[in-house]
Scaffold this motif. Sequence first.
Motif, PDB file in Angstrom:
ATOM      1  N   CYS A  33       0.829  -1.207   0.000  1.00 20.53           N
ATOM      2  CA  CYS A  33       0.000   0.000   0.000  1.00 20.53           C
ATOM      3  C   CYS A  33       0.861   1.253   0.000  1.00 20.53           C
ATOM      4  CB  CYS A  33      -0.920   0.001   1.221  1.00 20.53           C
ATOM      5  SG  CYS A  33      -1.997   1.439   1.262  1.00 20.53           S
TER       6      CYS A  33
ATOM      7  N   THR B 106      -3.983   4.672  -1.590  1.00 21.87           N
ATOM      8  CA  THR B 106      -5.108   5.151  -0.785  1.00 21.87           C
ATOM      9  C   THR B 106      -4.650   6.267   0.146  1.00 21.87           C
ATOM     10  OG1 THR B 106      -6.885   4.480   0.738  1.00 21.87           O
ATOM     11  CG2 THR B 106      -4.749   3.430   1.035  1.00 21.87           C
TER      12      THR B 106
ATOM     13  N   ALA C 266      -5.593   0.947   4.520  1.00 25.15           N
ATOM     14  CA  ALA C 266      -4.214   0.476   4.374  1.00 25.15           C
ATOM     15  C   ALA C 266      -3.842  -0.480   5.501  1.00 25.15           C
ATOM     16  CB  ALA C 266      -3.263   1.674   4.365  1.00 25.15           C
TER      17      ALA C 266
ATOM     18  N   ALA D  40      -2.937  -4.277   3.882  1.00 21.08           N
ATOM     19  CA  ALA D  40      -1.564  -4.367   3.397  1.00 21.08           C
ATOM     20  C   ALA D  40      -0.676  -5.308   4.211  1.00 21.08           C
ATOM     21  CB  ALA D  40      -0.939  -2.976   3.378  1.00 21.08           C
TER      22      ALA D  40
ATOM     23  N   ILE E 219       3.241  -1.111   4.278  1.00 20.92           N
ATOM     24  CA  ILE E 219       2.756   0.216   3.905  1.00 20.92           C
ATOM     25  C   ILE E 219       3.954   1.130   3.703  1.00 20.92           C
ATOM     26  CG2 ILE E 219       1.432   2.238   4.662  1.00 20.92           C
ATOM     27  CD1 ILE E 219      -0.192   0.314   6.451  1.00 20.92           C
TER      28      ILE E 219
END
Length: 376
Positions: free
Chosen positions: A46, A204, A210, A214, A217
């Motif tokens: 993410c 995002t 997230a 994810a 991240i």
Amino acid sequence: MRRSFAPWADPTERPLIRFENVTKRFGDAVAVDRLSLDIFEREFFCLLGPSGCGKTTLMRMLAGFEQPSEGSITLADRDLAGVPPYRRPVNMMFQSYALFPHMNVERNIGFGLRQDGLPRAEIAARVDEMLRLVQLERLAKRYPSQLSGGQCQRVALARALAKRPKLLLLDEPLGALDKKLREETQFELMDLQHALGMTFVVVTHDQEEAMTMADRIAVMDHGRIVQVATPGEIYEQPKTRFIAEFVGDVNILEGRVRGQQDGLWQVESSSAHGPLTVDDADEVLQNGQAIAIAVRPEKMVIHRGEPPPDALNVLRGEVWDIGYLGDWTVYRIKLPSGAIVRVTRANRSRFVDNPIDWDEQVHVTFAPDAAVILAE
């Protein structure tokens, strides 16, 4: 299985995607600034950050819709410089879904396969497979105008997956859905990605989205990556004040270091009744140094009366606001310094006799290991 998945921790693992010193300029504006990043095969990755931080530009360069001003992008050890979007083993699912209104669901899903000239029988088999995958078999003959937002999202996802790309890019994929459907779809995307064994990269600005989906991240700000880590590390061990404040709710207490006692940092703060005691062994600090202490609201404890005699990190204040959220109650406590801290408490029973009310004087405490030191 997801907990044990950590190819980034293996120095012998080759990344699927590598950004090396990538910069993207639009005139005088720098959208991405000397950015380097590795993303691994089968990772749900993410890119998270506020609007204008460069995350969508980074994804568009990976898809081939933009070219880097400097640096290189490689996919499976292949340099993508000069490779047009349609020659890349990448599919992108746009925020608007971009469905063709004059095509029904099955024709939308099979569009890319027809463009590639696949035999009819193979296209039909692949479309049927995708319809089952996203559970839209009964809606195959419907048109986009006859579908809900969540159903359109599934069609767009099936179309993106039909060509079996090595990599799927999702640009704010759940932004058009309502809250409940968005939460359900997050878990569906996770299950789908795991079942297919594909690499997903999602852009995002929604921290909760997230954190839920994810494996790792990358938090971005002003075209740079501030921290890359798992959701738990991002939340519990933010490297900077920006990350602490951007990801989730947090209380920031300002102070100055007074030294160490029994291996714990002692911090003088106008917000606290007495010195604050913080267990953050990773930090190397100097006496008198200005720092900020980050404490998540759920790690603070509210006391109606005096806290226990051995309690550390005691704050005194007045209940300024109360927010009832069903599963949690949020208290905003105004301290004598004028600062406001947020404390959340789980509602474990249906009814509470004599609950804490507005304007009450209360104490708030937190454990030394609940705080993270953010050097100023």
